[in-house]
Design a protein around this motif. Structure first.
Motif, PDB file in Angstrom:
ATOM      1  N   TRP A 127      52.284  37.302  38.541  1.00  0.00           N
ATOM      2  CA  TRP A 127      51.066  37.503  37.766  1.00  0.00           C
ATOM      3  C   TRP A 127      50.403  38.778  38.295  1.00  0.00           C
ATOM      4  O   TRP A 127      50.356  39.000  39.504  1.00  0.00           O
ATOM      5  CB  TRP A 127      50.128  36.308  37.947  1.00  0.00           C
ATOM      6  CG  TRP A 127      48.890  36.465  37.112  1.00  0.00           C
ATOM      7  CD1 TRP A 127      48.704  36.018  35.839  1.00  0.00           C
ATOM      8  CD2 TRP A 127      47.700  37.137  37.487  1.00  0.00           C
ATOM      9  NE1 TRP A 127      47.478  36.398  35.401  1.00  0.00           N
ATOM     10  CE2 TRP A 127      46.831  37.081  36.373  1.00  0.00           C
ATOM     11  CE3 TRP A 127      47.278  37.807  38.634  1.00  0.00           C
ATOM     12  CZ2 TRP A 127      45.566  37.656  36.388  1.00  0.00           C
ATOM     13  CZ3 TRP A 127      46.014  38.382  38.644  1.00  0.00           C
ATOM     14  CH2 TRP A 127      45.170  38.292  37.536  1.00  0.00           C
ATOM     15  N   SER A 184      47.033  41.647  37.966  1.00  0.00           N
ATOM     16  CA  SER A 184      45.759  42.049  37.365  1.00  0.00           C
ATOM     17  C   SER A 184      45.813  43.519  36.992  1.00  0.00           C
ATOM     18  O   SER A 184      44.915  44.052  36.364  1.00  0.00           O
ATOM     19  CB  SER A 184      44.599  41.789  38.328  1.00  0.00           C
ATOM     20  OG  SER A 184      44.730  42.650  39.450  1.00  0.00           O
ATOM     21  N   HIS A 186      42.612  41.484  33.249  1.00  0.00           N
ATOM     22  CA  HIS A 186      41.243  40.996  33.429  1.00  0.00           C
ATOM     23  C   HIS A 186      40.831  40.253  32.158  1.00  0.00           C
ATOM     24  O   HIS A 186      41.299  40.575  31.064  1.00  0.00           O
ATOM     25  CB  HIS A 186      40.260  42.157  33.649  1.00  0.00           C
ATOM     26  CG  HIS A 186      40.270  42.677  35.057  1.00  0.00           C
ATOM     27  ND1 HIS A 186      39.266  43.457  35.568  1.00  0.00           N
ATOM     28  CD2 HIS A 186      41.164  42.517  36.061  1.00  0.00           C
ATOM     29  CE1 HIS A 186      39.540  43.761  36.830  1.00  0.00           C
ATOM     30  NE2 HIS A 186      40.687  43.218  37.155  1.00  0.00           N
ATOM     31  N   ASP A 191      36.780  35.879  36.971  1.00  0.00           N
ATOM     32  CA  ASP A 191      38.057  35.495  36.372  1.00  0.00           C
ATOM     33  C   ASP A 191      39.241  35.860  37.262  1.00  0.00           C
ATOM     34  O   ASP A 191      40.323  35.341  37.090  1.00  0.00           O
ATOM     35  CB  ASP A 191      38.237  36.202  35.022  1.00  0.00           C
ATOM     36  CG  ASP A 191      38.244  37.716  35.179  1.00  0.00           C
ATOM     37  OD1 ASP A 191      37.209  38.264  35.582  1.00  0.00           O
ATOM     38  OD2 ASP A 191      39.296  38.344  34.931  1.00  0.00           O
ATOM     39  N   HIS A 192      39.011  36.797  38.207  1.00  0.00           N
ATOM     40  CA  HIS A 192      40.143  37.250  39.020  1.00  0.00           C
ATOM     41  C   HIS A 192      39.735  37.378  40.490  1.00  0.00           C
ATOM     42  O   HIS A 192      38.563  37.523  40.803  1.00  0.00           O
ATOM     43  CB  HIS A 192      40.662  38.598  38.513  1.00  0.00           C
ATOM     44  CG  HIS A 192      39.623  39.680  38.602  1.00  0.00           C
ATOM     45  ND1 HIS A 192      38.735  39.948  37.588  1.00  0.00           N
ATOM     46  CD2 HIS A 192      39.297  40.539  39.605  1.00  0.00           C
ATOM     47  CE1 HIS A 192      37.926  40.926  37.958  1.00  0.00           C
ATOM     48  NE2 HIS A 192      38.246  41.306  39.189  1.00  0.00           N
ATOM     49  N   HIS A 229      40.913  39.518  44.240  1.00  0.00           N
ATOM     50  CA  HIS A 229      41.508  40.797  44.619  1.00  0.00           C
ATOM     51  C   HIS A 229      42.431  40.611  45.812  1.00  0.00           C
ATOM     52  O   HIS A 229      42.427  39.562  46.453  1.00  0.00           O
ATOM     53  CB  HIS A 229      40.409  41.806  44.956  1.00  0.00           C
ATOM     54  CG  HIS A 229      39.727  42.343  43.739  1.00  0.00           C
ATOM     55  ND1 HIS A 229      40.108  43.503  43.119  1.00  0.00           N
ATOM     56  CD2 HIS A 229      38.686  41.866  43.004  1.00  0.00           C
ATOM     57  CE1 HIS A 229      39.338  43.720  42.066  1.00  0.00           C
ATOM     58  NE2 HIS A 229      38.458  42.739  41.963  1.00  0.00           N
ATOM     59  N   ASN A 255      41.961  31.341  46.156  1.00  0.00           N
ATOM     60  CA  ASN A 255      43.204  31.022  45.450  1.00  0.00           C
ATOM     61  C   ASN A 255      43.748  29.681  45.929  1.00  0.00           C
ATOM     62  O   ASN A 255      43.928  29.471  47.126  1.00  0.00           O
ATOM     63  CB  ASN A 255      44.260  32.099  45.727  1.00  0.00           C
ATOM     64  CG  ASN A 255      43.929  33.399  45.031  1.00  0.00           C
ATOM     65  OD1 ASN A 255      43.334  33.400  43.951  1.00  0.00           O
ATOM     66  ND2 ASN A 255      44.297  34.511  45.646  1.00  0.00           N
ATOM     67  N   LEU A 277      45.124  31.101  35.321  1.00  0.00           N
ATOM     68  CA  LEU A 277      45.604  32.312  34.663  1.00  0.00           C
ATOM     69  C   LEU A 277      47.120  32.256  34.495  1.00  0.00           C
ATOM     70  O   LEU A 277      47.823  31.783  35.396  1.00  0.00           O
ATOM     71  CB  LEU A 277      45.255  33.544  35.509  1.00  0.00           C
ATOM     72  CG  LEU A 277      43.782  33.759  35.860  1.00  0.00           C
ATOM     73  CD1 LEU A 277      43.657  34.784  36.983  1.00  0.00           C
ATOM     74  CD2 LEU A 277      42.993  34.192  34.641  1.00  0.00           C
ATOM     75  N   SER A 286      48.246  37.711  28.255  1.00  0.00           N
ATOM     76  CA  SER A 286      47.622  37.040  29.390  1.00  0.00           C
ATOM     77  C   SER A 286      46.729  35.942  28.848  1.00  0.00           C
ATOM     78  O   SER A 286      45.982  36.163  27.888  1.00  0.00           O
ATOM     79  CB  SER A 286      46.757  38.007  30.210  1.00  0.00           C
ATOM     80  OG  SER A 286      47.571  38.876  30.961  1.00  0.00           O
ATOM     81  N   GLY A 307      43.895  32.846  29.958  1.00  0.00           N
ATOM     82  CA  GLY A 307      43.036  32.357  31.018  1.00  0.00           C
ATOM     83  C   GLY A 307      42.164  31.227  30.538  1.00  0.00           C
ATOM     84  O   GLY A 307      41.840  31.130  29.344  1.00  0.00           O
TER      85      GLY A 307
END
Ligand SMILES: [Cu+2]
Length: 342
Positions: free
Chosen positions: A22, A24, A30, A38-39, A41, A144, A202, A209, A211
């Motif tokens: 997956w 970004s 995004h 939503d994400h 890093h 995560n 996600l 993508s 989500g």
């Protein structure tokens, strides 16, 4: 046995090589720009963002129907002396994200909002009130919990700090030139510490993508005006299409549900008891809404602009059910910029 182990290792290695992770780092990586958190890093990354939101509250609604401001007024058989007509709200929001580790990303959000409310009175007059200022600062951590090839999931826990004012005042025709406390929807902060839990899932294919995010706002206690805003629940699902390495059209569906105000501001109790206007009634605040979102994500092409993203989205309410009368939502426009430093 040793051979079997080797075989399994090779198979595992090939699988991870063959099936991409997956990512970004593509325009659909995004969520549509109005979705927050939503994400996550990767370790050491910092992202700065700016969003501009325009919420168009226009007219009044009761249940699933829009009702005219005139019909809410006493001379026309309604209950009130005053009815709001429009309430456009603007918000500027600065955001920062920082990944402490590959699994934990911290997020800070700083909103500044301004609102205007136009009214008609039973006597046929009109007047406008205004409020503006720094809103409630939000601090969240995203962690995560699952990452399996082309899908991943993170949980979020945040706190909203009551930096926004709950004492916004303005002059009205009934206030004899004095500034009086404005109704609940015109206040900028909640006045309470609020918990912000959330969970996001996600998934990605070569061209799409997807989500899904479930989030909430849980009010802790009561503010110093002796009330607390209702809790909120949000459930949003989105699909982004990877049109190219730069453009991704986005489609989303967001369900929102919010509760009544509990308690009552002593400054607004008299106006509520006299049925001056529905915005001062803490029991006419709950509702739910379904928004259809149409958006576009743009990611800078390879080169110096690659870490810059631009997003625009329009949320169109396709269903509203208000424990009203309340103000009717005609749509939310969001524009945003995001810049990542690796
Ligand atoms: Cu970010």
């Amino acid at each position: 046995m040793k051979r079997l182990f080797l075989c399994a290792t090779i198979m595992f290695a090939t699988t991870t090589l063959t099936f991409a992770q997956w990512s970004s780092g593509r325009p659909d990586g995004h969520a549509p720009i109005q979705v927050m958190g939503d994400h996550t890093h990767t370790r050491g990354e910092i992202m700065f963002s700016y969003r501009f939101m325009l919420m168009n509250m226009d007219g009044n609604g009761d249940g699933t129907d829009e009702v005219s401001a005139a019909s809410l007024l006493r001379p026309n058989g309604g209950a009130y002396m005053v009815a709001p007509e429009t309430m456009p709200m603007q918000m500027h929001m600065l955001g920062a994200m920082y990944a402490v580790s590959n699994d934990l990303t911290l997020m800070l959000m700083l909103p500044y909002q301004s609102s205007e409310m136009d009214h008609v009175t039973a006597m046929g007059g009109t007047f406008t009130t205004e409020s503006s200022g720094l809103g409630d600062i939000k601090l969240s951590g995203m962690y995560n919990v699952y990452a399996g090839g082309r899908s991943k999931s993170h949980i979020q826990l945040g706190v909203s700090i009551p930096t926004g004012s709950t004492e916004e005042k303005d002059v009205t025709p009934m206030s004899n030139g004095n500034e009086v406390t404005l109704p609940y929807p015109m206040q900028i902060g909640s006045g309470t510490f609020d918990l912000l839990p959330g969970i996001t899932y996600l998934a990605q294919s070569d061209d799409f993508s997807f989500g899904s995010q479930l989030n909430g706002v849980i009010r802790l206690g009561e503010n110093d005006q002796e009330y607390s805003f209702g809790n909120r629940l949000g459930f949003t699902n989105w699909l982004g299409y990877r049109l190219s390495d730069v453009f991704s059209p986005q489609l989303s569906l967001t369900f929102l549900n919010w509760g009544d105000i509990s308690g009552e501001s002593p400054d607004l109790a008299m106006a509520n008891a006299n049925d001056v206007v529905h915005t001062v009634d803490p029991d006419l605040k709950a509702g739910s809404r379904l928004d259809l979102g149409l958006g576009l994500n743009i990611q800078g092409p390879e080169g110096p602009l690659h870490d810059l993203r631009l997003g625009v989205n329009f949320d169109l309410p396709i269903y509203q059910n208000l424990d009203g009368p309340q103000m009717w939502n005609k749509g939310i426009l969001t524009f945003g910029l995001q810049y990542t430093i690796h």
